[in-house]
Write a protein that holds these residues in place. Structure first.
Motif, PDB file in Angstrom:
ATOM      1  N   ASP A   1       0.835  -1.195   0.000  1.00  0.00           N
ATOM      2  CA  ASP A   1       0.000   0.000   0.000  1.00  0.00           C
ATOM      3  C   ASP A   1       0.874   1.250   0.000  1.00  0.00           C
ATOM      4  O   ASP A   1       1.916   1.306   0.657  1.00  0.00           O
ATOM      5  CB  ASP A   1      -0.921   0.010   1.220  1.00  0.00           C
ATOM      6  N   GLY A   2       0.413   2.267  -0.729  1.00  0.00           N
ATOM      7  CA  GLY A   2       1.154   3.519  -0.770  1.00  0.00           C
ATOM      8  C   GLY A   2       0.906   4.363   0.464  1.00  0.00           C
ATOM      9  O   GLY A   2      -0.046   4.142   1.224  1.00  0.00           O
ATOM     10  N   GLU A   3       1.759   5.335   0.670  1.00  0.00           N
ATOM     11  CA  GLU A   3       1.635   6.262   1.799  1.00  0.00           C
ATOM     12  C   GLU A   3       2.149   7.628   1.360  1.00  0.00           C
ATOM     13  O   GLU A   3       3.226   7.757   0.789  1.00  0.00           O
ATOM     14  CB  GLU A   3       2.395   5.757   3.019  1.00  0.00           C
ATOM     15  N   SER A   4       1.343   8.630   1.620  1.00  0.00           N
ATOM     16  CA  SER A   4       1.741   9.988   1.261  1.00  0.00           C
ATOM     17  C   SER A   4       2.902  10.439   2.127  1.00  0.00           C
ATOM     18  O   SER A   4       2.944  10.180   3.335  1.00  0.00           O
ATOM     19  CB  SER A   4       0.554  10.938   1.445  1.00  0.00           C
ATOM     20  N   GLY A   5       3.850  11.104   1.522  1.00  0.00           N
ATOM     21  CA  GLY A   5       5.044  11.560   2.220  1.00  0.00           C
ATOM     22  C   GLY A   5       6.212  10.610   2.107  1.00  0.00           C
ATOM     23  O   GLY A   5       7.360  11.003   2.367  1.00  0.00           O
ATOM     24  N   ALA A   6       5.978   9.345   1.733  1.00  0.00           N
ATOM     25  CA  ALA A   6       7.067   8.395   1.540  1.00  0.00           C
ATOM     26  C   ALA A   6       7.783   8.694   0.231  1.00  0.00           C
ATOM     27  O   ALA A   6       7.213   9.321  -0.676  1.00  0.00           O
ATOM     28  CB  ALA A   6       6.532   6.971   1.541  1.00  0.00           C
ATOM     29  N   PRO A   7       9.029   8.272   0.086  1.00  0.00           N
ATOM     30  CA  PRO A   7       9.748   8.516  -1.169  1.00  0.00           C
ATOM     31  C   PRO A   7       9.016   7.905  -2.356  1.00  0.00           C
ATOM     32  O   PRO A   7       8.739   6.698  -2.382  1.00  0.00           O
ATOM     33  CB  PRO A   7      11.112   7.851  -0.939  1.00  0.00           C
ATOM     34  N   TYR A   8       8.649   8.756  -3.311  1.00  0.00           N
ATOM     35  CA  TYR A   8       7.925   8.340  -4.520  1.00  0.00           C
ATOM     36  C   TYR A   8       6.589   7.663  -4.207  1.00  0.00           C
ATOM     37  O   TYR A   8       6.105   6.839  -4.972  1.00  0.00           O
ATOM     38  CB  TYR A   8       8.793   7.407  -5.370  1.00  0.00           C
ATOM     39  N   GLY A   9       5.989   8.000  -3.083  1.00  0.00           N
ATOM     40  CA  GLY A   9       4.651   7.532  -2.757  1.00  0.00           C
ATOM     41  C   GLY A   9       4.543   6.146  -2.203  1.00  0.00           C
ATOM     42  O   GLY A   9       3.433   5.694  -1.879  1.00  0.00           O
ATOM     43  N   ASN A  10       5.652   5.403  -2.064  1.00  0.00           N
ATOM     44  CA  ASN A  10       5.604   4.043  -1.522  1.00  0.00           C
ATOM     45  C   ASN A  10       6.999   3.666  -1.056  1.00  0.00           C
ATOM     46  O   ASN A  10       7.953   3.699  -1.838  1.00  0.00           O
ATOM     47  CB  ASN A  10       5.108   3.054  -2.590  1.00  0.00           C
ATOM     48  N   TYR A  11       7.091   3.284   0.201  1.00  0.00           N
ATOM     49  CA  TYR A  11       8.408   2.940   0.741  1.00  0.00           C
ATOM     50  C   TYR A  11       8.723   1.463   0.541  1.00  0.00           C
ATOM     51  O   TYR A  11       9.879   1.093   0.340  1.00  0.00           O
ATOM     52  CB  TYR A  11       8.462   3.268   2.234  1.00  0.00           C
ATOM     53  N   THR A  12       7.713   0.589   0.574  1.00  0.00           N
ATOM     54  CA  THR A  12       7.962  -0.852   0.493  1.00  0.00           C
ATOM     55  C   THR A  12       8.368  -1.261  -0.909  1.00  0.00           C
ATOM     56  O   THR A  12       9.356  -1.967  -1.103  1.00  0.00           O
ATOM     57  CB  THR A  12       6.705  -1.619   0.926  1.00  0.00           C
ATOM     58  N   ILE A  13       7.604  -0.876  -1.918  1.00  0.00           N
ATOM     59  CA  ILE A  13       7.959  -1.080  -3.328  1.00  0.00           C
ATOM     60  C   ILE A  13       8.073   0.300  -3.948  1.00  0.00           C
ATOM     61  O   ILE A  13       7.084   1.025  -4.075  1.00  0.00           O
ATOM     62  CB  ILE A  13       6.907  -1.926  -4.067  1.00  0.00           C
ATOM     63  N   SER A  14       9.266   0.670  -4.335  1.00  0.00           N
ATOM     64  CA  SER A  14       9.529   2.025  -4.806  1.00  0.00           C
ATOM     65  C   SER A  14      10.002   1.990  -6.244  1.00  0.00           C
ATOM     66  O   SER A  14      10.773   1.109  -6.642  1.00  0.00           O
ATOM     67  CB  SER A  14      10.597   2.691  -3.933  1.00  0.00           C
ATOM     68  N   VAL A  15       9.487   2.948  -7.035  1.00  0.00           N
ATOM     69  CA  VAL A  15       9.879   3.086  -8.443  1.00  0.00           C
ATOM     70  C   VAL A  15      10.432   4.485  -8.633  1.00  0.00           C
ATOM     71  O   VAL A  15       9.750   5.482  -8.363  1.00  0.00           O
ATOM     72  CB  VAL A  15       8.685   2.847  -9.394  1.00  0.00           C
ATOM     73  N   ASP A  16      11.686   4.567  -9.088  1.00  0.00           N
ATOM     74  CA  ASP A  16      12.324   5.856  -9.324  1.00  0.00           C
ATOM     75  C   ASP A  16      11.829   6.428 -10.654  1.00  0.00           C
ATOM     76  O   ASP A  16      12.016   5.798 -11.708  1.00  0.00           O
ATOM     77  CB  ASP A  16      13.840   5.679  -9.363  1.00  0.00           C
ATOM     78  N   PRO A  17      11.170   7.603 -10.656  1.00  0.00           N
ATOM     79  CA  PRO A  17      10.663   8.132 -11.929  1.00  0.00           C
ATOM     80  C   PRO A  17      11.774   8.571 -12.875  1.00  0.00           C
ATOM     81  O   PRO A  17      11.528   8.722 -14.080  1.00  0.00           O
ATOM     82  CB  PRO A  17       9.812   9.326 -11.485  1.00  0.00           C
ATOM     83  N   ALA A  18      12.971   8.756 -12.394  1.00  0.00           N
ATOM     84  CA  ALA A  18      14.055   9.229 -13.259  1.00  0.00           C
ATOM     85  C   ALA A  18      14.531   8.137 -14.205  1.00  0.00           C
ATOM     86  O   ALA A  18      14.664   8.355 -15.417  1.00  0.00           O
ATOM     87  CB  ALA A  18      15.214   9.747 -12.405  1.00  0.00           C
ATOM     88  N   ASP A  19      14.807   6.947 -13.669  1.00  0.00           N
ATOM     89  CA  ASP A  19      15.330   5.862 -14.506  1.00  0.00           C
ATOM     90  C   ASP A  19      14.433   4.627 -14.514  1.00  0.00           C
ATOM     91  O   ASP A  19      14.724   3.666 -15.233  1.00  0.00           O
ATOM     92  CB  ASP A  19      16.729   5.459 -14.046  1.00  0.00           C
TER      93      ASP A  19
END
Length: 545
Positions: free
Chosen positions: A277-295
């Motif tokens: 589940d996502g969470e506002s304020g976490a890096p890129y909207g999700n701390y457990t599964i994270s996707v970097d928008p840059a690469d």
């Protein structure tokens, strides 16, 4: 979109039957005083008044006769609910493929099976707790136990998924109880009437064989209803993680064309848990599964017992592949760059041997516009007819005319669906016109979709009087406001006509290549001058040698 629904009653006779009944009724209308004389003398002649004829029209063809004759059966159309606007979806979900290596796939499978095992245990504990208020479902206690075997965020996602699954299963139980009750009451009413008879509008079964079958069916429904009532009272719905249908296939592998190894792979894959589940304020909207928008790199927080598999600091595992999310990418980028909550699901398709990453988020909701507002704007409507296994859709313009070809969207749902009188009327008046302008097979459901759209726009279901028929010579001429099929880019043809373009006075016919070519009028008519050819250079008829 403007779908509709209806109640199940008797359907009306066709137009010829109705005309025949009205004609016979008019011929049998007695002169002044003859009706009373026939009734007093006990004659077998039926006395039908003008009021009977009017009632027949109002009741949809059901003619109620009075006198010594046999009373015909009254038939009525089922009640159609008013069309309504379907609101916009409350969320969005997009998908991109994960091109994993063999080692990465094994890591994700180990993580999914580990979390899935604890998720099933938590769901079983939630079912044992039963139907209690939210504050008494012991979620905090269950989450602490899960945190020791995963992480705090994985535990939160598992406990929320268990609660959602439990509430969904309860709603399914309530719906099943209502459905079983309706079926049992319907059968009981018909069993109370002798075979081949009708009492108070309820028709008995035609023969004893069918009556005996329905009695057996009633016993089965009663037993199922008792089991459902017991589960609702105990608050223990039956839940099969992985799917009940796939579980039953295990006992019929030969009929399903599967081996035990293939079935086991599908079963284990369906029981994995890889949802964060996502969470506002976490890096890129999700701390457990994270996707970097840059690469587009994907990193996953591993559960505590599997931290030895991490390839990056802080117990995280980074995949070598990347994702791009081409569909609705701008919306996704706006959320992740602003650190707004985004949920991610890692899904495996064992039949194709592929892995996918799904991203979902909620969207702001607003009340949908009313039908009157849409009509005032003059926009087109997507009319949808709901069916058991598919959706029949068709676009209609502001005049209620179908535009383009109808569309069928399969839904893959099981179970029966009641017939609709929109299907009856729509199939009668719109199936043939739709088939003429479509190269695909048109069903009565598509005609029902057109009927639904016309009712939503305030038009009648039937076609307007004065609409020209489909004729080879006047195929392109229509009544005022008729839609014109959109042109297809096929070869070199003359510029297509659009709505409002004056007719040049030439005829149209079909070319062997299915292109519309305008040809000159070959004969003169009184009061009309022959028109010259109207066509482009590429479509000009060649002179005969």
């Amino acid at each position: 979109m403007a779908p509709t629904q209806s109640h199940s009653t008797r359907s009306a006779p066709d137009g010829r039957m109705l005309i025949g009944q009205l004609a016979a009724a008019v011929h049998r209308v007695p002169r002044t005083g003859e009706g009373e004389r026939c009734r007093h003398t006990g004659s077998a002649e039926t006395s039908v008044s003008v009021e009977n004829v009017r009632a027949a029209v109002v009741n949809g063809g059901g003619l109620v006769a009075r006198g010594g004759g046999k009373r015909p059966r009254k038939r009525e159309l089922r009640t159609l609910a008013a069309p309504f606007i379907v609101p916009a979806p409350a969320g969005a979900r997009i998908r991109d493929r994960l091109r994993l290596s063999t080692s990465e796939g094994e890591v994700l499978r180990v993580v999914g099976e580990h979390l899935g095992r604890h998720a099933r245990a938590d769901l079983a504990e939630r079912v044992r707790i039963g139907m209690v208020p939210t504050k008494q479902n012991r979620r905090a206690e269950r989450k602490r136990a899960l945190t020791r075997m995963s992480s705090s965020r994985w535990a939160g996602a598992i406990s929320r998924a268990s609660e959602d699954q439990y509430q969904l299963s309860l709603r399914c139980l309530f719906d099943e109880r209502a459905s079983l009750r309706r079926a049992a009451v319907k059968i009981c009413k018909r069993l109370a009437v002798p075979c081949g008879q009708r009492v108070d509008g309820v028709r008995g079964y035609p023969n004893q064989a069918e009556r005996a079958q329905k009695q057996c069916r009633l016993r089965v429904l009663t037993a199922r209803l008792a089991e459902v009532e017991r589960r609702i009272k105990a608050g223990h719905p039956a839940i099969v993680v992985g799917g009940r249908r796939l579980a039953k296939v295990r006992h019929n592998l030969a009929d399903a064309g599967l081996t035990e190894t293939v079935w086991r792979e599908r079963w284990d894959t369906a029981r994995m848990f890889l949802t964060a589940d996502g969470e506002s304020g976490a890096p890129y909207g999700n701390y457990t599964i994270s996707v970097d928008p840059a690469d587009g790199t994907v990193t996953i927080v591993l559960p505590e017992p599997l931290r030895h598999l991490a390839n990056t600091p802080r117990g995280r595992y980074r995949l070598a592949c990347t994702v791009t999310f081409n569909h609705r990418r701008e919306e996704w980028l706006d959320r992740v760059t602003a650190s707004r909550a985004v949920r991610y699901d890692i899904v495996c398709d064992p039949e194709r041997g592929r892995w996918y990453l799904d991203a979902s988020w909620s969207t702001p909701t607003s009340p949908p516009p009313t039908l009157s507002e849409l009509i005032a704007r003059g926009v087109r409507l997507l009319a949808v007819d709901l069916n058991a296994d598919h959706l029949a859709a068709c676009v209609v313009d502001v005049h209620g005319n179908p535009v383009g070809e109808p569309v069928t969207v399969p839904t893959g749902l099981t179970g029966s669906a009641s017939r609709r009188d929109g299907l009856l009327w729509g199939g009668r008046h719109w199936q043939t016109p739709l088939q003429r302008q479509s190269k695909t097979i048109v069903t009565r459901h598509h005609g029902a979709a057109v009927a639904i759209g016309r009712r939503a726009l305030g038009h009648g279901i039937r076609r307007r009087p004065g609409v020209t028929a489909h004729d080879q010579r006047i195929v392109t001429r229509g009544a005022t406001g008729q839609t014109v099929p959109r042109p297809r880019a096929r070869g070199a043809t003359s510029p297509p006509r659009t709505t409002g373009t004056p007719h040049p006075g030439s005829k149209t016919c079909r070319d062997p290549s299915d292109q519309r070519v305008l040809l000159p009028v070959s004969q003169d008519r009184p009061g009309r001058q022959p028109a010259g050819p109207v066509c482009s250079d590429a479509a000009k008829p060649r002179p005969h040698p």
